[in-house]
Design an enzyme around this catalytic site. Structure first.
Site, PDB file in Angstrom:
ATOM      1  N   SER A 127       0.840  -1.205   0.000  1.00  0.00           N
ATOM      2  CA  SER A 127       0.000   0.000   0.000  1.00  0.00           C
ATOM      3  C   SER A 127       0.874   1.254   0.000  1.00  0.00           C
ATOM      4  CB  SER A 127      -0.978   0.000   1.181  1.00  0.00           C
ATOM      5  OG  SER A 127      -0.302   0.162   2.403  1.00  0.00           O
ATOM      6  N   ASN A 128       2.044   1.198   0.615  1.00  0.00           N
ATOM      7  CA  ASN A 128       2.951   2.357   0.550  1.00  0.00           C
ATOM      8  C   ASN A 128       3.517   2.536  -0.855  1.00  0.00           C
ATOM      9  OD1 ASN A 128       3.536   3.817   3.262  1.00  0.00           O
ATOM     10  ND2 ASN A 128       3.283   1.657   3.797  1.00  0.00           N
ATOM     11  N   HIS A 131       8.778   3.151   8.993  1.00  0.00           N
ATOM     12  CA  HIS A 131       8.490   2.244  10.108  1.00  0.00           C
ATOM     13  C   HIS A 131       7.273   2.772  10.875  1.00  0.00           C
ATOM     14  CE1 HIS A 131       9.360  -0.799  13.107  1.00  0.00           C
ATOM     15  NE2 HIS A 131       9.077   0.121  14.019  1.00  0.00           N
ATOM     16  N   ILE A 180      18.935  -4.971   5.443  1.00  0.00           N
ATOM     17  CA  ILE A 180      19.850  -4.700   4.329  1.00  0.00           C
ATOM     18  C   ILE A 180      21.276  -5.028   4.801  1.00  0.00           C
ATOM     19  CG2 ILE A 180      20.777  -2.873   2.842  1.00  0.00           C
ATOM     20  CD1 ILE A 180      17.886  -3.552   2.148  1.00  0.00           C
ATOM     21  N   MET A 208      10.849  -7.104   4.180  1.00  0.00           N
ATOM     22  CA  MET A 208      10.983  -7.791   5.463  1.00  0.00           C
ATOM     23  C   MET A 208      12.359  -8.424   5.678  1.00  0.00           C
ATOM     24  SD  MET A 208       8.154  -6.971   6.729  1.00  0.00           S
ATOM     25  CE  MET A 208       7.999  -7.978   8.197  1.00  0.00           C
TER      26      MET A 208
HETATM   27  C1  GRF Z   1       4.101  -0.423   6.683  1.00  0.00           C
HETATM   28  O1  GRF Z   1       3.342  -0.258   7.856  1.00  0.00           O
HETATM   29  C2  GRF Z   1       5.502   0.064   6.896  1.00  0.00           C
HETATM   30  O2  GRF Z   1       5.604   1.055   7.855  1.00  0.00           O
HETATM   31  C3  GRF Z   1       6.212  -1.181   7.371  1.00  0.00           C
HETATM   32  O3  GRF Z   1       5.613  -2.234   6.685  1.00  0.00           O
HETATM   33  C4  GRF Z   1       4.288  -1.889   6.352  1.00  0.00           C
HETATM   34  C5  GRF Z   1       4.122  -2.150   4.885  1.00  0.00           C
HETATM   35  O4  GRF Z   1       2.790  -2.009   4.482  1.00  0.00           O
HETATM   36  N1  GRF Z   1       7.627  -1.084   7.148  1.00  0.00           N
HETATM   37  P1  GRF Z   1       2.432  -2.030   2.941  1.00  0.00           P
HETATM   38  O5  GRF Z   1       2.975  -3.322   2.345  1.00  0.00           O
HETATM   39  O6  GRF Z   1       3.051  -0.825   2.313  1.00  0.00           O
HETATM   40  O7  GRF Z   1       0.937  -1.991   2.872  1.00  0.00           O
END
Ligand code: GRF
Length: 188
Positions: free
Chosen positions: A16-17, A109, A93, A90
């Site tokens: 989603s980001n 984060h 690095i 996940m």
């Molecule tokens: C987000 O909450 C981000 O802060 C964390 O992982 C999540 C990823 O969400 N690092 P998405 O895959 O972007 O929906």
């Protein structure tokens, strides 16, 4: 090297980001590669819809992190990538990418770092009874969510909040703060 600023996004899951970046034309035109380590992750479909090339890579096929990251690095160099934005990637690095992209790897984060690093940051905030949490965008170093902070935004934890409810509010902030910060970093 071209004068273009080229961006790669690394993600493992929903994306989603990543989607929030794709929806800003100024960022979309700079995104030259999605790196994903999870076959079938919804983020891949999002990339396909916007014609963003995808490097799907399976860590299990490499002898270790160094070989895995060298393979990614070759692809990044072939595409003349300047910035790496992590969006739900996940994995930590490793030294190979950190040395090649010093000061050019950024993560988002879902907490006000240094509070609640690592996995399940939103659950950690609720379980410890925090009254506020938030979102942090930071440079990536060798630690887990320890790099220099670029931007932060507070979000109150409301009495009785569930993880799902708080996650929704956190993600709403993420989807505004990350693109805004990226634009600032890459000067668009
Ligand atoms: C987000 O909450 C981000 O802060 C964390 O992982 C999540 C990823 O969400 N690092 P998405 O895959 O972007 O929906």
């Amino acid at each position: 090297m071209s004068t273009e600023t080229n961006v790669s996004v690394f993600a493992s899951g929903n994306g989603s980001n990543f989607q929030s970046m794709l929806e800003h034309d100024a960022i979309l035109k700079k995104i030259k590669l999605l790196v994903c380590d999870k076959p079938g992750a919804p983020v891949i479909e999002r990339a396909n819809r916007y014609n963003v090339p995808v490097k799907l890579i399976s860590p299990a096929e490499f002898t270790g992190k160094e070989a895995y990251e060298r393979d990614i690095l070759t692809e990044l160099r072939n595409r003349d990538i300047h910035w790496i934005f992590l969006a739900g990637y996940m994995r930590l690095i490793g030294a190979t990418l950190l040395h090649a992209y010093t000061g050019k790897i950024v993560n988002i984060h879902p907490s006000l770092l240094p509070a609640f690093p690592g996995l399940d940051a939103i659950g950690q905030a609720i379980r410890t009874g925090a009254t506020e949490t938030g979102v942090t965008i930071h440079y990536v170093d060798a630690g887990m969510d320890t790099g220099a902070i670029i931007a932060q935004q507070c979000i109150p934890v409301l009495p009785g909040d569930t993880v799902d409810e708080l996650t929704q509010r956190v993600q709403k902030v993420e989807h505004a703060l990350y693109p805004e910060t990226i634009k600032r970093l890459i000067n668009t």
